[in-house]
Motif scaffolding. Structure first.
Motif, PDB file in Angstrom:
ATOM      1  N   ALA A  15      -1.588 -37.279  40.528  1.00  0.00           N
ATOM      2  CA  ALA A  15      -0.276 -36.658  40.316  1.00  0.00           C
ATOM      3  C   ALA A  15      -0.430 -35.397  39.479  1.00  0.00           C
ATOM      4  N   PRO A  16       0.390 -34.348  39.740  1.00  0.00           N
ATOM      5  CA  PRO A  16       0.318 -33.120  38.951  1.00  0.00           C
ATOM      6  C   PRO A  16       0.758 -33.357  37.527  1.00  0.00           C
ATOM      7  N   VAL A  17       0.104 -32.697  36.604  1.00  0.00           N
ATOM      8  CA  VAL A  17       0.443 -32.821  35.193  1.00  0.00           C
ATOM      9  C   VAL A  17       1.453 -31.745  34.844  1.00  0.00           C
ATOM     10  N   VAL A  18       2.631 -32.115  34.359  1.00  0.00           N
ATOM     11  CA  VAL A  18       3.685 -31.172  33.980  1.00  0.00           C
ATOM     12  C   VAL A  18       3.600 -30.931  32.479  1.00  0.00           C
ATOM     13  N   VAL A  19       3.288 -29.698  32.100  1.00  0.00           N
ATOM     14  CA  VAL A  19       3.190 -29.356  30.681  1.00  0.00           C
ATOM     15  C   VAL A  19       4.482 -28.680  30.264  1.00  0.00           C
ATOM     16  N   PRO A  20       5.199 -29.225  29.287  1.00  0.00           N
ATOM     17  CA  PRO A  20       6.462 -28.607  28.849  1.00  0.00           C
ATOM     18  C   PRO A  20       6.198 -27.216  28.283  1.00  0.00           C
ATOM     19  N   PRO A  21       7.085 -26.251  28.573  1.00  0.00           N
ATOM     20  CA  PRO A  21       6.876 -24.896  28.059  1.00  0.00           C
ATOM     21  C   PRO A  21       6.936 -24.867  26.551  1.00  0.00           C
ATOM     22  N   SER A  22       6.115 -24.033  25.974  1.00  0.00           N
ATOM     23  CA  SER A  22       6.095 -23.898  24.524  1.00  0.00           C
ATOM     24  C   SER A  22       7.368 -23.218  24.060  1.00  0.00           C
ATOM     25  N   ALA A  23       7.907 -23.711  22.987  1.00  0.00           N
ATOM     26  CA  ALA A  23       9.136 -23.125  22.444  1.00  0.00           C
ATOM     27  C   ALA A  23       8.927 -21.702  21.988  1.00  0.00           C
ATOM     28  N   SER A  24       7.667 -21.361  21.655  1.00  0.00           N
ATOM     29  CA  SER A  24       7.382 -20.017  21.153  1.00  0.00           C
ATOM     30  C   SER A  24       6.935 -19.058  22.240  1.00  0.00           C
ATOM     31  N   ALA A  25       6.811 -19.561  23.488  1.00  0.00           N
ATOM     32  CA  ALA A  25       6.344 -18.692  24.560  1.00  0.00           C
ATOM     33  C   ALA A  25       7.391 -17.648  24.905  1.00  0.00           C
ATOM     34  N   ALA A  26       6.985 -16.393  25.052  1.00  0.00           N
ATOM     35  CA  ALA A  26       7.915 -15.311  25.365  1.00  0.00           C
ATOM     36  C   ALA A  26       8.334 -15.400  26.823  1.00  0.00           C
ATOM     37  N   PRO A  27       9.634 -15.210  27.105  1.00  0.00           N
ATOM     38  CA  PRO A  27      10.086 -15.271  28.510  1.00  0.00           C
ATOM     39  C   PRO A  27       9.518 -14.110  29.309  1.00  0.00           C
ATOM     40  N   ARG A  28       9.212 -14.364  30.556  1.00  0.00           N
ATOM     41  CA  ARG A  28       8.660 -13.317  31.412  1.00  0.00           C
ATOM     42  C   ARG A  28       9.754 -12.341  31.824  1.00  0.00           C
ATOM     43  N   ALA A  29       9.418 -11.063  31.783  1.00  0.00           N
ATOM     44  CA  ALA A  29      10.384 -10.044  32.192  1.00  0.00           C
ATOM     45  C   ALA A  29      10.577 -10.115  33.698  1.00  0.00           C
ATOM     46  N   PRO A  30      11.814  -9.926  34.154  1.00  0.00           N
ATOM     47  CA  PRO A  30      12.048  -9.967  35.607  1.00  0.00           C
ATOM     48  C   PRO A  30      11.344  -8.817  36.300  1.00  0.00           C
ATOM     49  N   GLU A  31      10.930  -9.058  37.521  1.00  0.00           N
ATOM     50  CA  GLU A  31      10.229  -8.028  38.279  1.00  0.00           C
ATOM     51  C   GLU A  31      11.216  -6.935  38.713  1.00  0.00           C
ATOM     52  N   PRO A  32      10.812  -5.660  38.611  1.00  0.00           N
ATOM     53  CA  PRO A  32      11.698  -4.586  39.056  1.00  0.00           C
ATOM     54  C   PRO A  32      11.980  -4.690  40.547  1.00  0.00           C
ATOM     55  N   ALA A  33      13.188  -4.266  40.924  1.00  0.00           N
ATOM     56  CA  ALA A  33      13.545  -4.293  42.331  1.00  0.00           C
ATOM     57  C   ALA A  33      12.841  -3.172  43.077  1.00  0.00           C
ATOM     58  N   VAL A  34      12.507  -3.420  44.312  1.00  0.00           N
ATOM     59  CA  VAL A  34      11.915  -2.396  45.169  1.00  0.00           C
ATOM     60  C   VAL A  34      13.049  -1.802  46.004  1.00  0.00           C
ATOM     61  N   LEU A  35      13.318  -0.524  45.814  1.00  0.00           N
ATOM     62  CA  LEU A  35      14.420   0.121  46.509  1.00  0.00           C
ATOM     63  C   LEU A  35      13.949   0.619  47.866  1.00  0.00           C
ATOM     64  N   VAL A  36      14.684   0.273  48.897  1.00  0.00           N
ATOM     65  CA  VAL A  36      14.344   0.669  50.258  1.00  0.00           C
ATOM     66  C   VAL A  36      15.568   1.330  50.874  1.00  0.00           C
ATOM     67  N   ALA A  37      15.375   2.503  51.469  1.00  0.00           N
ATOM     68  CA  ALA A  37      16.482   3.214  52.101  1.00  0.00           C
ATOM     69  C   ALA A  37      16.931   2.477  53.351  1.00  0.00           C
ATOM     70  N   ALA A  38      18.234   2.563  53.625  1.00  0.00           N
ATOM     71  CA  ALA A  38      18.789   1.945  54.823  1.00  0.00           C
ATOM     72  C   ALA A  38      18.409   2.753  56.054  1.00  0.00           C
ATOM     73  N   ALA A  39      18.729   2.214  57.216  1.00  0.00           N
ATOM     74  CA  ALA A  39      18.366   2.882  58.467  1.00  0.00           C
ATOM     75  C   ALA A  39      19.021   4.243  58.594  1.00  0.00           C
ATOM     76  N   ASP A  40      20.195   4.413  57.969  1.00  0.00           N
ATOM     77  CA  ASP A  40      20.879   5.708  58.057  1.00  0.00           C
ATOM     78  C   ASP A  40      20.424   6.687  56.982  1.00  0.00           C
ATOM     79  N   GLY A  41      19.397   6.310  56.201  1.00  0.00           N
ATOM     80  CA  GLY A  41      18.846   7.211  55.204  1.00  0.00           C
ATOM     81  C   GLY A  41      19.447   7.080  53.825  1.00  0.00           C
ATOM     82  N   ARG A  42      20.529   6.311  53.705  1.00  0.00           N
ATOM     83  CA  ARG A  42      21.166   6.170  52.395  1.00  0.00           C
ATOM     84  C   ARG A  42      20.455   5.116  51.546  1.00  0.00           C
ATOM     85  N   MET A  43      20.609   5.260  50.235  1.00  0.00           N
ATOM     86  CA  MET A  43      20.054   4.300  49.296  1.00  0.00           C
ATOM     87  C   MET A  43      21.195   3.706  48.489  1.00  0.00           C
ATOM     88  N   LEU A  44      21.500   2.424  48.743  1.00  0.00           N
ATOM     89  CA  LEU A  44      22.577   1.742  48.036  1.00  0.00           C
ATOM     90  C   LEU A  44      23.873   2.543  48.104  1.00  0.00           C
TER      91      LEU A  44
END
Length: 268
Positions: A15-44
């Protein structure tokens, strides 16, 4: 019984061993979004615009800029000066109009889109794009756009909806089109961009005005697909129909404003 215990022990070992996260561990920063132009050339929702060559930019006269020196395409300056003169002669408006932001390079727009307190906007790019164009998709890069503001502010912060209800904001809504400026992002615009009563682009009072043809060509798609309201009037083409507002007073009727009681205030 022994076989059963052995099976349980073997299953536990696999069985997999589940290690509880450390209370002092820093949260991971969210990954930046990858912006992709639409088919008509517009961006958002925003249309693409390249950066204007620096040789076409000039500094506006002293006293107009707030913060960094405002630089615009040289073709804009004659109409901008006429607009400022007319506004200054209007009681209640006077010499209060200022340039909060004018030309912004694509590199500068990257910082505006993602910097400081808004760094998370690079992750939630869709939300951020409602009030700020992604780099490479801002009218400011063209050298034809101005974010107007007030000095003194009269309790209305820069780039805020309240600008539309000030005497200067009302004057722009009523008369900026007479000087070749039009409101790029009116209320409820189909682009899905936040209503920006402070953001105006210059296209000239007629196609024969020096530099206006180039500006109109650049904004041709925006003007045809997402019309500005008010749009710049072709004063020279219809001068007989133009009734000038007497110098020294505002138009009699206030410009009707959209209901923004539920709007979220955004800073750029």
């Amino acid at each position: 019984m022994r076989k059963f215990k052995s099976a349980v022990i073997a299953a536990a070992a696999l069985a997999p061993v589940v290690v509880p996260p450390s209370a002092s561990a820093a949260p991971r920063a969210p990954e930046p979004a990858v912006l992709v132009a639409a088919a008509d050339g517009r961006m958002l929702g925003h249309l693409p615009y390249g950066d204007v060559p620096t040789g076409e930019l000039v500094a506006v006269p002293a006293g107009f800029s707030v913060g960094a020196t405002c630089r615009l395409n040289r073709a804009v300056l004659p109409d901008l000066e006429r607009l400022r003169t007319a506004a200054a002669d209007t009681p209640g408006v006077g010499n209060t109009l200022r340039g909060i932001s004018c030309h912004r390079s694509i590199a500068h727009q990257t910082a505006v889109f993602c910097h400081g307190a808004h760094h998370a906007a690079c992750v939630d790019a869709i939300d951020r794009a409602r009030s700020v164009a992604p780099p490479g998709y801002s009218e400011h890069a063209t050298g034809y756009a101005i974010d107007f503001g007030l000095r003194p502010t009269r309790a209305c912060p820069d780039v805020n909806y309240c600008f539309a209800s000030t005497p200067a904001g009302q004057w722009l809504l009523a008369h900026a089109s007479d000087y070749g400026f039009e409101l790029s992002f009116p209320a409820g615009n189909a682009q899905g961009v936040t209503w920006e009563p402070w953001h105006w682009r210059w296209v000239g009072t007629g196609p024969d005005v020096p530099g206006a043809a180039a500006a109109r060509s650049l904004f041709a798609r925006a003007r045809s697909t997402f019309p500005a309201r008010p749009a710049a009037r072709d004063v020279r083409a219809a001068n007989a129909a133009v009734v000038p507002v007497p110098v020294g007073r505002l138009a009699h009727a206030a410009v009707p404003l959209p209901d923004i009681s539920r709007a979220r205030v955004r800073r750029r």
